[in-house]
Structure formats: C-alpha cells, structure tokens
Scaffold this active site. Structure first.
Site, PDB file in Angstrom:
ATOM      1  N   CYS A   2      26.313  48.689  33.407  1.00  0.00           N
ATOM      2  CA  CYS A   2      26.785  49.465  34.549  1.00  0.00           C
ATOM      3  C   CYS A   2      27.739  48.654  35.411  1.00  0.00           C
ATOM      4  O   CYS A   2      27.580  47.453  35.576  1.00  0.00           O
ATOM      5  CB  CYS A   2      25.622  49.888  35.428  1.00  0.00           C
ATOM      6  SG  CYS A   2      24.370  50.811  34.565  1.00  0.00           S
ATOM      7  N   ARG A  27      33.061  46.470  30.700  1.00  0.00           N
ATOM      8  CA  ARG A  27      31.648  46.105  30.693  1.00  0.00           C
ATOM      9  C   ARG A  27      30.828  47.024  29.784  1.00  0.00           C
ATOM     10  O   ARG A  27      29.705  46.691  29.436  1.00  0.00           O
ATOM     11  CB  ARG A  27      31.089  46.182  32.123  1.00  0.00           C
ATOM     12  CG  ARG A  27      31.755  45.224  33.074  1.00  0.00           C
ATOM     13  CD  ARG A  27      31.315  45.475  34.500  1.00  0.00           C
ATOM     14  NE  ARG A  27      29.969  44.997  34.731  1.00  0.00           N
ATOM     15  CZ  ARG A  27      29.645  43.771  35.101  1.00  0.00           C
ATOM     16  NH1 ARG A  27      30.590  42.881  35.279  1.00  0.00           N
ATOM     17  NH2 ARG A  27      28.404  43.423  35.297  1.00  0.00           N
ATOM     18  N   TRP A  76      25.722  52.803  32.046  1.00  0.00           N
ATOM     19  CA  TRP A  76      25.326  52.539  30.656  1.00  0.00           C
ATOM     20  C   TRP A  76      23.869  52.960  30.596  1.00  0.00           C
ATOM     21  O   TRP A  76      23.005  52.321  31.199  1.00  0.00           O
ATOM     22  CB  TRP A  76      25.507  51.047  30.368  1.00  0.00           C
ATOM     23  CG  TRP A  76      25.345  50.671  28.934  1.00  0.00           C
ATOM     24  CD1 TRP A  76      26.311  50.665  27.970  1.00  0.00           C
ATOM     25  CD2 TRP A  76      24.154  50.207  28.297  1.00  0.00           C
ATOM     26  NE1 TRP A  76      25.795  50.244  26.780  1.00  0.00           N
ATOM     27  CE2 TRP A  76      24.460  49.949  26.939  1.00  0.00           C
ATOM     28  CE3 TRP A  76      22.841  49.979  28.718  1.00  0.00           C
ATOM     29  CZ2 TRP A  76      23.526  49.481  26.025  1.00  0.00           C
ATOM     30  CZ3 TRP A  76      21.907  49.519  27.804  1.00  0.00           C
ATOM     31  CH2 TRP A  76      22.263  49.276  26.471  1.00  0.00           C
ATOM     32  N   ASN A 102      22.744  49.336  39.516  1.00  0.00           N
ATOM     33  CA  ASN A 102      22.830  48.672  38.215  1.00  0.00           C
ATOM     34  C   ASN A 102      21.519  47.916  38.037  1.00  0.00           C
ATOM     35  O   ASN A 102      21.110  47.183  38.926  1.00  0.00           O
ATOM     36  CB  ASN A 102      24.039  47.710  38.242  1.00  0.00           C
ATOM     37  CG  ASN A 102      24.147  46.869  36.983  1.00  0.00           C
ATOM     38  OD1 ASN A 102      23.395  47.052  36.034  1.00  0.00           O
ATOM     39  ND2 ASN A 102      25.097  45.947  36.987  1.00  0.00           N
ATOM     40  N   GLY A 103      20.848  48.112  36.894  1.00  0.00           N
ATOM     41  CA  GLY A 103      19.581  47.404  36.663  1.00  0.00           C
ATOM     42  C   GLY A 103      18.490  48.393  36.271  1.00  0.00           C
ATOM     43  O   GLY A 103      18.776  49.548  35.944  1.00  0.00           O
ATOM     44  N   GLU A 491      28.417  35.313  12.610  1.00  0.00           N
ATOM     45  CA  GLU A 491      29.357  35.778  13.628  1.00  0.00           C
ATOM     46  C   GLU A 491      30.389  36.741  13.020  1.00  0.00           C
ATOM     47  O   GLU A 491      30.729  37.756  13.626  1.00  0.00           O
ATOM     48  CB  GLU A 491      30.038  34.564  14.287  1.00  0.00           C
ATOM     49  CG  GLU A 491      31.118  34.878  15.305  1.00  0.00           C
ATOM     50  CD  GLU A 491      30.658  35.709  16.492  1.00  0.00           C
ATOM     51  OE1 GLU A 491      29.441  35.946  16.640  1.00  0.00           O
ATOM     52  OE2 GLU A 491      31.527  36.150  17.262  1.00  0.00           O
ATOM     53  N   LYS A 495      30.893  40.571  14.263  1.00  0.00           N
ATOM     54  CA  LYS A 495      32.181  41.108  14.736  1.00  0.00           C
ATOM     55  C   LYS A 495      32.511  42.407  14.016  1.00  0.00           C
ATOM     56  O   LYS A 495      32.932  43.374  14.631  1.00  0.00           O
ATOM     57  CB  LYS A 495      33.329  40.106  14.516  1.00  0.00           C
ATOM     58  CG  LYS A 495      33.406  38.930  15.434  1.00  0.00           C
ATOM     59  CD  LYS A 495      33.795  39.229  16.868  1.00  0.00           C
ATOM     60  CE  LYS A 495      32.604  39.540  17.714  1.00  0.00           C
ATOM     61  NZ  LYS A 495      31.857  38.479  18.307  1.00  0.00           N
ATOM     62  N   GLU A 498      30.239  45.283  15.160  1.00  0.00           N
ATOM     63  CA  GLU A 498      30.477  45.714  16.538  1.00  0.00           C
ATOM     64  C   GLU A 498      31.682  46.623  16.666  1.00  0.00           C
ATOM     65  O   GLU A 498      31.627  47.624  17.374  1.00  0.00           O
ATOM     66  CB  GLU A 498      30.713  44.491  17.438  1.00  0.00           C
ATOM     67  CG  GLU A 498      29.484  43.704  17.741  1.00  0.00           C
ATOM     68  CD  GLU A 498      29.804  42.536  18.647  1.00  0.00           C
ATOM     69  OE1 GLU A 498      29.140  42.377  19.664  1.00  0.00           O
ATOM     70  OE2 GLU A 498      30.736  41.780  18.328  1.00  0.00           O
ATOM     71  N   HIS A 514      17.246  34.613  -2.920  1.00  0.00           N
ATOM     72  CA  HIS A 514      15.891  34.927  -2.455  1.00  0.00           C
ATOM     73  C   HIS A 514      15.780  36.372  -1.967  1.00  0.00           C
ATOM     74  O   HIS A 514      14.837  36.713  -1.269  1.00  0.00           O
ATOM     75  CB  HIS A 514      15.476  33.946  -1.352  1.00  0.00           C
ATOM     76  CG  HIS A 514      15.470  32.526  -1.817  1.00  0.00           C
ATOM     77  ND1 HIS A 514      14.541  32.040  -2.705  1.00  0.00           N
ATOM     78  CD2 HIS A 514      16.312  31.498  -1.563  1.00  0.00           C
ATOM     79  CE1 HIS A 514      14.795  30.765  -2.966  1.00  0.00           C
ATOM     80  NE2 HIS A 514      15.873  30.418  -2.283  1.00  0.00           N
ATOM     81  N   LYS A 613      29.602  44.736  27.826  1.00  0.00           N
ATOM     82  CA  LYS A 613      30.102  43.358  27.854  1.00  0.00           C
ATOM     83  C   LYS A 613      29.105  42.426  28.507  1.00  0.00           C
ATOM     84  O   LYS A 613      28.962  41.283  28.115  1.00  0.00           O
ATOM     85  CB  LYS A 613      31.437  43.340  28.614  1.00  0.00           C
ATOM     86  CG  LYS A 613      32.117  41.984  28.658  1.00  0.00           C
ATOM     87  CD  LYS A 613      32.685  41.634  27.304  1.00  0.00           C
ATOM     88  CE  LYS A 613      33.192  40.228  27.216  1.00  0.00           C
ATOM     89  NZ  LYS A 613      33.295  39.776  25.812  1.00  0.00           N
TER      90      LYS A 613
HETATM   91  C1  F6R Z   1      29.248  39.900  20.702  1.00  0.00           C
HETATM   92  C2  F6R Z   1      28.901  39.994  22.094  1.00  0.00           C
HETATM   93  C3  F6R Z   1      27.456  39.908  22.463  1.00  0.00           C
HETATM   94  C4  F6R Z   1      27.285  38.794  23.497  1.00  0.00           C
HETATM   95  C5  F6R Z   1      25.842  38.762  24.026  1.00  0.00           C
HETATM   96  C6  F6R Z   1      25.627  37.620  24.984  1.00  0.00           C
HETATM   97  O1  F6R Z   1      30.603  40.075  20.487  1.00  0.00           O
HETATM   98  O2  F6R Z   1      29.742  40.100  22.921  1.00  0.00           O
HETATM   99  O3  F6R Z   1      26.657  39.688  21.354  1.00  0.00           O
HETATM  100  O4  F6R Z   1      27.627  37.583  22.897  1.00  0.00           O
HETATM  101  O5  F6R Z   1      25.555  39.972  24.661  1.00  0.00           O
HETATM  102  O6  F6R Z   1      26.483  37.718  26.064  1.00  0.00           O
HETATM  103  P1  F6R Z   1      26.767  36.493  27.002  1.00  0.00           P
HETATM  104  O7  F6R Z   1      27.457  35.449  26.200  1.00  0.00           O
HETATM  105  O8  F6R Z   1      27.630  37.043  28.083  1.00  0.00           O
HETATM  106  O9  F6R Z   1      25.450  36.005  27.494  1.00  0.00           O
END
Ligand code: F6R
Length: 618
Positions: A2, A27, A76, A102-103, A491, A495, A498, A514, A613
């Site tokens: 949010c 966000r 959100w 927010n929360g 990773e 990516k 996502e 395995h 985000k």
């Molecule tokens: C992946 C991504 C999320 C963040 C995770 C942690 O592309 O953006 O997996 O890495 O939510 O976020 P931070 O680093 O802000 O604690």
C-alpha cells in the site's frame, strides 16, 4: 505494498495526490482512492485497478475537485477482495472521519465485534474500516479531540500501521501515525506532504521527516508540526533530514521500462557502491567500510554470522555465505527472515546478524532483526534506501547506493548487495588474516573491472532478444548452477516467474539427479550457468545428463569455451572473471532474458500482478 499520499497547504491537493499515487505505483497495488476536503465536506473516489481508472471515474463524474487538504492511497489487498468498496479511504459510520491505512490490524476481528455490539455497521471487509470506527467510537464516547482518540485507539490495536486521518469538520488538520509500516513527511514552506516514501514529494521539498515507530504527528495548516509519542502523548522534537534524491533517477528516460533501465544502470550503480570504499593504486588496494572499521573487534571475534533477508535479497545472502565463509572463515547461515522470526534461534552477543533489504521496509526482515537484537546479537544492515526502517534499526551498516529501484523485480539492488558483501568479506578477511594477500589484491583489482565487464554483457542484449523469441512460449524452465552460481540460478528463476509468470525453478546442478531430472524431456528448457572457473567439468557432466534426456540447453558460458559451446542448443557468451565474482556477471543475461520474455508475452514488466515492491506486511 500500500502507498500513502497526503497534502495540506495552499495548493490544490488533487493533482498532487494523483501524481503522488502514480509515483507510488511501483510499490504494487490493485486499487486506489483519494479524498479531498473543503469546508465541512469532502469528495471521495475509489476504484479498483489502475490509477487511470480512478482518474476516469472522477473525470466522468463531472465534478471539479478543489481543496487544499487531501489524502490518497494505493491498496494491495490483505483483508477482502480487490474492489471499489474495500479500496481506501475508509469512512467512519458518521461519515465524519476519513482514513487511509497501510499495514495489518491483527486484532481487528475482536474490535469489530465490540463495535458491532455498539451498533456500528461495516461496508467493507477491511481492518481499516474497523480502525476508523474504533477511533470514532472512542472519540464520541469520551468526548475527545481527534488526536487523543487516535492515540488511545492506537494503543488498543495489535499489528502494524501507518495511517492518515482527517475529520471533515476540521479539514485544516491531518493526523498521521506509524508502527511498523513506513510514512514520511515532507516539510515545505507553509505546506506539508505525507507519503510512504519521499519520492512523491521530492520535486516540492527536500526536507523530510521519517516518522519512527510509535510516533504520531499532527499537521495543522500554517502551524508547526506537532510530534508525539503514541504511548504517553509526550512531545518530541522532529528531526528534519535533507533528501538526497536525483529526480532523474526516478524517471525512465530513454528506456521502455524501469526494469530495463535498472539492468542497464548496473555498471554505474556498482561503481557507486564501490566509490570511496575500494581504493586502487598500482601497489595499494584498500577497502574502507566504516561500519566494519568501527566495529572491527566484533567482526574479528564473531562466533557466527546469520544473514536474514527475503526474496532476491535472500539470494544475495546465499552468495554472501559463500564469500564470507571462504574469506573470513566465520560460519555463516542464511535464513528466510519470515522463518527466522518464528523460531527460537540460538544467537547471542558474539553472533552477528546481517539484514539485507533493498527497501529497508520488509516487515519480516525488520521483525527478525528486532528479535536478534533482543537476544543481544550485533546487527549489520545492507540496505538501499537511506533512512529506511531497517537502516534505522541496525547497529552499523553499509548502503548499496544503487539509487531508487522502481521496477518491482529487483535487479541493480541485487548486484549492489553482492558488491557490498564482497567488500565486507575481503575487509574482514584481511583483519583476520584469513585471506591470502595476493588473492585479496587480485580480487580487489577484478572487482574494480566488474562494471566494465557488465557493460560488455549488456552489448549482447540483441542476441538475448533472439533467444527470448525462441523460448517465449514455454511454460516451464529449469535453472541450474553450482557453487556460488547456484544462488544465481535461483535468482534467474525468480526473475522469470515474477515478470513473465512462467513457472521456473532453480537447483544446484548436482541435485538434478535426486528428483528434478524426472521433469526433463524435449519440452523442458534448462538454463545452465557454466562459467569455466568453478566446477566446469562437473557442470559438463550435468549437461550431458540433460542432453541424454533430450532437454533443451541454454548455457551461460565464457568467451572461449569449447565443450559446452558444442553441447548446448544455445549459448550466451559472457566475459570471464574470478570464480567468486562470477554472480555479478552471470546474473546479467538472466535478468535480460526474463525481461525480454516478459515483454514478448506482453506482460506488465514494471508492475507484475500481485507483487509489491516493498512488502510491509507479514
Ligand atoms: C524480487 C523482489 C523481492 C524482494 C523481497 C525483499 O525481485 O523484488 O523478492 O527481493 O521482497 O525485499 P527487500 O530487499 O526490499 O527486503
């Protein structure tokens, strides 16, 4: 997650709110709403979907919104589906109080029952509507001012919040409060801005107050800000900080998407991470990290290091484990912050916690570090956002200096985190004499070359586009790597999931046999990270195993590689580097591949569905 925006001053609030909401889009959100106040009344609009849908709704209502006070929100969904009713702002039963939040209010259900028993009704399924009515109830029952009712109500709730609330009978006051979720105040000349982060108001003022947990602020038109402690109403002195934000960094410029810009930013952002920290001359190689230097003894005598993080930051933590163990000989564990916080971890005064977070606001990481702190551990933070909650809660730390990361999928923050972890490992290694001096110098020199090598990888973008066209219709991908490139496989898979919504999994290449090898057939593309340095022969054998089962192989190889070049269906050639610096190079083609496949599939690369985000709830 949010986003909160608000304005109180002399300008028309509406355009500030709408533009501010757009700057908070990164966000992640699924609905939005605004409320603008005038004498004894307000306009309130909410809409599910994009902010443009909210704008269309307002436009087609024919109403011209005017007023110098307003609040806005991107939601959100947590409690209740994504629809217009659950969107914020929420209004109390009397229609007097309007609030954004927010929360998560964890005890909202118990509070709701009390309110229902006292005749309150609810339109939405949200915890926010419960809180605004609790404030109304406490205010009217006890004949209190709004600020006192807010304060008393917040002392009753369990959970996390940042809120902004306005009473329609007093539109020249906004009350905000914080516990867990972020909120900042921009202090202008006879005006206040509020926002989840300072980006939305950076163009108006560089004076920012980061509200701390347990604080509330009463913003009144043409008056000084009134800052208080929620628990006891004690007055506090606001600390105004100067925002260091280059407005160009929050624009896409020539790039189609923020994600692409941020991938291309990496040669520069790594230089920024290294600036002032890695000093190289022909015979001297020096690393300065003040957070380590001023706590030298702690690191030298550390019994263990535990890295806590989530998502991409957790992947950089895994890479950090390889680096720190190798060069400092301190045992390292990497934990999902969300799991760590609910165990009873065995840590004490001689243990070090490294909390890694791009946003510095991730609720799980923040709670995990608070738990570790309560057990006496020394907490070191690696954050990208200066002044963020995690940055403020650590004993020492190092910023990644990657600049604002707007694309929801993390790219440049990841390479910034690895760079900081490498600097830390080398510095502590030198302190402890656990790294050979020659190797230290070689790694320093090579670290300095990394930005140039990343620029070289970026030049093969067009070739990666071609490969993306070949594989964009696939429904599954496997990513394999060994040693320090195993977390890069994780990773790469993350990516792709996502931004393109394709199912992808990463594995250590040797784990294939395995279980995951059962998935291999001629429909399964397998991305293998196969640099020459580090387990090359073993990776070649793993590739043979995939080939034998007709899997399609896309290999990330070094220029000059012969064997894998011959075996793979497609190869992506990258410059070679030291084995322990490899992730900084091998991840770049994987970021580009995920980006390109998502673009070809027409997905919303910068704001993928369901993602936020900054994950400020559990
Ligand atoms: C992946 C991504 C999320 C963040 C995770 C942690 O592309 O953006 O997996 O890495 O939510 O976020 P931070 O680093 O802000 O604690």
């Amino acid at each position: 997650m949010c986003g909160i925006i608000g304005y109180l001053g002399y300008r028309n609030a509406y355009p500030i709110l709408i533009e501010g909401l757009k700057k908070l889009e990164y966000r992640g959100y699924d609905s939005s709403g605004i409320s603008v106040f005038f004498k004894n009344g307000y306009n309130l609009y909410k809409s599910k979907g994009k902010i443009s849908e909210l704008e269309n709704k307002i436009y087609s209502s024919g109403i011209i919104i005017k007023g110098n006070t307003g609040i806005g929100h991107t939601r959100w969904a947590t409690h209740g589906s994504t629809d217009d009713i659950n969107a914020h702002p929420h209004v109390s039963n009397s229609n007097d109080l309007v609030m954004i939040h927010n929360g998560i209010i964890e005890n909202y259900h118990a509070i709701k029952i009390i309110l229902l028993n006292n005749g309150f009704t609810f339109k939405s399924k949200t915890d926010t509507e419960v809180l605004v009515n609790l404030i109304e109830y406490i205010k009217s029952e006890n004949k209190l001012s709004l600020e006192e009712a807010v304060r008393i109500s917040l002392n009753e709730v369990i959970g996390a919040y940042s809120i902004a609330i306005v009473d329609k009978s007093n539109p020249e006051t906004i009350i905000i409060a914080k516990l867990g979720s972020p909120i900042t105040i921009g202090v202008g000349n006879k005006e206040f801005f509020i926002a989840s982060d300072p980006i939305p108001f950076a163009q108006y003022t560089k004076n920012v107050i980061y509200l701390r947990d347990g604080e509330m602020a009463i913003l009144r038109k043409n008056k000084n800000l009134d800052l208080r402690k929620i628990i006891n109403n004690n007055k506090l002195n606001p600390i105004i900080k100067k925002l260091k934000i280059n407005l160009k960094e929050i624009e896409k410029g020539e790039y189609k998407h923020f994600m692409l810009k941020e991938i291309y930013d990496q040669p520069k952002t790594i230089l920024d991470t290294l600036r002032g920290r890695l000093l190289i001359s022909s015979n001297e190689k020096t690393i300065h990290i003040s957070g380590i230097e001023s706590n030298k003894e702690k690191f030298i005598n550390a019994k263990s290091i535990t890295i806590i993080a989530c998502g991409t930051s957790w992947h950089s933590g895994l890479i950090g484990e390889y680096l720190l163990e190798k060069f400092t000989r301190i045992p390292v564990e990497v934990e999902y912050a969300s799991e760590f916080r609910y165990r009873d971890p065995i840590i004490g005064k001689k243990d070090i916690i490294i909390a890694i977070s791009q946003s510095g606001e991730t609720a799980d990481t923040l709670s995990a570090l608070k738990l570790a702190k309560s057990k006496g551990a020394f907490i070191f933070g690696i954050c990208n956002i200066a002044g963020s909650s995690i940055a403020r809660n650590v004993d020492a730390g190092a910023y990644t200096h990657a600049g604002p990361e707007i694309g929801v999928a993390s790219t440049k923050a990841f390479t910034g985190q690895i760079t900081v972890l490498m600097l830390m490992a080398l510095k502590i290694g030198i302190y402890k004499s656990t790294i050979d001096n020659k190797l230290y110098k070689r790694l320093c020199k090579e670290l300095n070359n990394i930005p140039y090598k990343i620029s070289k990888v970026l030049k093969i973008h067009n070739y990666i586009k071609k490969i993306s066209k070949i594989y964009c219709e696939e429904n599954n991908f496997l990513y394999l790597g060994r040693g320090i490139n195993f977390p890069v496989a994780l990773e790469g898979a993350l990516k792709l999931k996502e931004v393109s919504y394709i199912h992808a999994e990463g594995f250590p290449a040797a784990e294939m046999k395995h279980g995951p090898i059962a998935l291999i057939d001629d429909n399964m593309p397998v991305i293998v990270i196969a640099p020459i340095k580090g387990f090359y022969e073993k990776i070649v054998s793993n590739i043979q195993e995939i080939k034998a089962r007709k899997g399609k192989i896309i290999a990330i190889i070094n220029e000059g590689d012969v064997q894998v070049n011959m075996l793979a269906d497609h190869v992506i050639k990258i410059p070679s580097t030291h084995e322990y610096l490899c992730p900084l190079i091998t991840v770049i083609p994987l970021q580009l591949l995920a980006y390109q496949i998502a673009c070809i599939r027409g997905e919303n690369v910068d704001q993928p569905r369901n993602l936020a985000k900054s994950v400020t709830v559990e």
